[in-house]
Design a protein around this motif. Structure first.
Motif, PDB file in Angstrom:
ATOM      1  N   VAL A   1       0.816  -1.219   0.000  1.00  0.00           N
ATOM      2  CA  VAL A   1       0.000   0.000   0.000  1.00  0.00           C
ATOM      3  C   VAL A   1       0.846   1.263   0.000  1.00  0.00           C
ATOM      4  CG1 VAL A   1      -1.963  -1.144   1.084  1.00  0.00           C
ATOM      5  CG2 VAL A   1      -0.362   0.159   2.498  1.00  0.00           C
ATOM      6  N   GLY A   2       2.159   1.122   0.179  1.00  0.00           N
ATOM      7  CA  GLY A   2       3.037   2.276   0.054  1.00  0.00           C
ATOM      8  C   GLY A   2       3.551   2.883   1.335  1.00  0.00           C
ATOM      9  N   VAL A   3       3.433   2.147   2.444  1.00  0.00           N
ATOM     10  CA  VAL A   3       4.010   2.643   3.688  1.00  0.00           C
ATOM     11  C   VAL A   3       5.517   2.772   3.480  1.00  0.00           C
ATOM     12  CG1 VAL A   3       4.442   2.078   6.116  1.00  0.00           C
ATOM     13  CG2 VAL A   3       2.175   1.701   5.132  1.00  0.00           C
ATOM     14  N   ASP A   4       6.090   3.849   3.964  1.00  0.00           N
ATOM     15  CA  ASP A   4       7.511   4.121   3.782  1.00  0.00           C
ATOM     16  C   ASP A   4       8.366   2.961   4.295  1.00  0.00           C
ATOM     17  OD1 ASP A   4      10.221   5.512   4.744  1.00  0.00           O
ATOM     18  OD2 ASP A   4       9.309   6.721   3.152  1.00  0.00           O
ATOM     19  N   GLU A   5       9.378   2.612   3.536  1.00  0.00           N
ATOM     20  CA  GLU A   5      10.274   1.492   3.896  1.00  0.00           C
ATOM     21  C   GLU A   5      10.862   1.649   5.292  1.00  0.00           C
ATOM     22  OE1 GLU A   5      11.403  -1.437   2.330  1.00  0.00           O
ATOM     23  OE2 GLU A   5       9.824  -1.136   0.850  1.00  0.00           O
ATOM     24  N   SER A   6      11.123   2.882   5.711  1.00  0.00           N
ATOM     25  CA  SER A   6      11.735   3.122   7.019  1.00  0.00           C
ATOM     26  C   SER A   6      10.782   2.776   8.166  1.00  0.00           C
ATOM     27  CB  SER A   6      12.178   4.576   7.137  1.00  0.00           C
ATOM     28  OG  SER A   6      11.053   5.441   7.099  1.00  0.00           O
ATOM     29  N   VAL A   7       9.502   2.613   7.883  1.00  0.00           N
ATOM     30  CA  VAL A   7       8.495   2.340   8.907  1.00  0.00           C
ATOM     31  C   VAL A   7       8.108   0.857   8.952  1.00  0.00           C
ATOM     32  CG1 VAL A   7       6.166   2.998   9.682  1.00  0.00           C
ATOM     33  CG2 VAL A   7       7.625   4.693   8.624  1.00  0.00           C
ATOM     34  N   LEU A   8       8.522   0.088   7.970  1.00  0.00           N
ATOM     35  CA  LEU A   8       8.098  -1.314   7.895  1.00  0.00           C
ATOM     36  C   LEU A   8       8.502  -2.134   9.119  1.00  0.00           C
ATOM     37  CD1 LEU A   8       8.625  -2.203   4.135  1.00  0.00           C
ATOM     38  CD2 LEU A   8       6.483  -1.699   5.327  1.00  0.00           C
ATOM     39  N   ASP A   9       9.681  -1.894   9.666  1.00  0.00           N
ATOM     40  CA  ASP A   9      10.087  -2.622  10.872  1.00  0.00           C
ATOM     41  C   ASP A   9       9.183  -2.277  12.053  1.00  0.00           C
ATOM     42  OD1 ASP A   9      12.110  -4.145   9.790  1.00  0.00           O
ATOM     43  OD2 ASP A   9      13.692  -2.707  10.288  1.00  0.00           O
ATOM     44  N   GLU A  10       8.772  -1.007  12.150  1.00  0.00           N
ATOM     45  CA  GLU A  10       7.854  -0.608  13.217  1.00  0.00           C
ATOM     46  C   GLU A  10       6.510  -1.311  13.069  1.00  0.00           C
ATOM     47  OE1 GLU A  10       7.608   3.653  13.199  1.00  0.00           O
ATOM     48  OE2 GLU A  10       9.764   3.869  13.504  1.00  0.00           O
ATOM     49  N   VAL A  11       6.024  -1.389  11.844  1.00  0.00           N
ATOM     50  CA  VAL A  11       4.760  -2.090  11.578  1.00  0.00           C
ATOM     51  C   VAL A  11       4.888  -3.549  11.995  1.00  0.00           C
ATOM     52  CG1 VAL A  11       3.180  -2.897   9.768  1.00  0.00           C
ATOM     53  CG2 VAL A  11       4.052  -0.549   9.703  1.00  0.00           C
ATOM     54  N   ARG A  12       5.937  -4.188  11.553  1.00  0.00           N
ATOM     55  CA  ARG A  12       6.175  -5.604  11.859  1.00  0.00           C
ATOM     56  C   ARG A  12       6.254  -5.835  13.382  1.00  0.00           C
ATOM     57  NH1 ARG A  12       8.951  -7.077   7.707  1.00  0.00           N
ATOM     58  NH2 ARG A  12      10.646  -5.633   8.139  1.00  0.00           N
ATOM     59  N   LEU A  13       7.023  -5.006  14.064  1.00  0.00           N
ATOM     60  CA  LEU A  13       7.187  -5.173  15.508  1.00  0.00           C
ATOM     61  C   LEU A  13       5.888  -4.897  16.263  1.00  0.00           C
ATOM     62  CD1 LEU A  13      10.703  -3.550  15.984  1.00  0.00           C
ATOM     63  CD2 LEU A  13      10.096  -5.949  16.339  1.00  0.00           C
ATOM     64  N   ALA A  14       5.179  -3.836  15.882  1.00  0.00           N
ATOM     65  CA  ALA A  14       3.930  -3.482  16.562  1.00  0.00           C
ATOM     66  C   ALA A  14       2.882  -4.582  16.394  1.00  0.00           C
ATOM     67  CB  ALA A  14       3.403  -2.148  16.035  1.00  0.00           C
ATOM     68  N   VAL A  15       2.766  -5.118  15.189  1.00  0.00           N
ATOM     69  CA  VAL A  15       1.818  -6.205  14.953  1.00  0.00           C
ATOM     70  C   VAL A  15       2.223  -7.443  15.751  1.00  0.00           C
ATOM     71  CG1 VAL A  15       0.936  -7.820  13.210  1.00  0.00           C
ATOM     72  CG2 VAL A  15       0.996  -5.370  12.739  1.00  0.00           C
ATOM     73  N   GLY A  16       3.506  -7.742  15.782  1.00  0.00           N
ATOM     74  CA  GLY A  16       3.984  -8.873  16.566  1.00  0.00           C
ATOM     75  C   GLY A  16       3.654  -8.724  18.042  1.00  0.00           C
ATOM     76  N   GLU A  17       3.874  -7.545  18.597  1.00  0.00           N
ATOM     77  CA  GLU A  17       3.566  -7.306  20.008  1.00  0.00           C
ATOM     78  C   GLU A  17       2.068  -7.394  20.270  1.00  0.00           C
ATOM     79  OE1 GLU A  17       5.345  -6.951  22.784  1.00  0.00           O
ATOM     80  OE2 GLU A  17       7.218  -7.220  21.688  1.00  0.00           O
TER      81      GLU A  17
END
Length: 138
Positions: A29-45
């Motif tokens: 969907v175009g979320v900035d590459e620099s934010v993808l780790d935050e997305v991954r970690l937040a969903v994991g938590e």
């Protein structure tokens, strides 16, 4: 507005899949590459917290629902459990309460737009990230 929905048994081994799906959809969907780790970690938590709530409540057969929605200018993720009425335990109440508070603190540090509420059958964590304007113009 497109939505991808993932439902999985409240088992720890499914959390990794939820993280991978969230990152893949966020990238699409175009979320900035620099934010993808935050997305991954937040969903994991959030998913780990939901699984833990199910286990502590003794809810067998319950599911965790993850909805990934491409809104006009935001990427929204909802993680909902079926562990019953949500309660945010007081810090220091017990080891499970401390683990829950730590998970919420990690999510809070990763997500600017965060809401923790009651869902239909349990707790609901709603998180969103901006989609850059240059992506929207495509």
């Amino acid at each position: 507005m497109a939505t991808v929905e993932l439902r999985f048994s409240a088992l720890p081994e499914h959390v990794r899949t939820a993280r991978l799906v969230a990152a893949a959809v966020a990238r699409r969907v175009g979320v900035d590459e620099s934010v993808l780790d935050e997305v991954r970690l937040a969903v994991g938590e959030a998913c780990s917290r939901a699984v833990g709530l199910h286990q502590r409540a003794g809810v067998l057969g319950g599911a965790v629902r993850v909805a990934l929605t491409d809104q006009e200018k935001r990427f929204l993720i909802e993680v909902e459990d079926e562990a019953g009425p949500m309660s945010v335990p007081a810090p220091g109440a017990d080891e499970d309460a401390d683990e829950d508070m730590l998970g919420l603190a990690v999510i809070t540090g990763l997500v600017e737009d965060l809401e923790v509420t009651n869902g239909v059958r349990g707790g609901l964590i709603r998180m969103s990230w901006p989609v850059p304007a240059d992506v929207l113009a495509r």
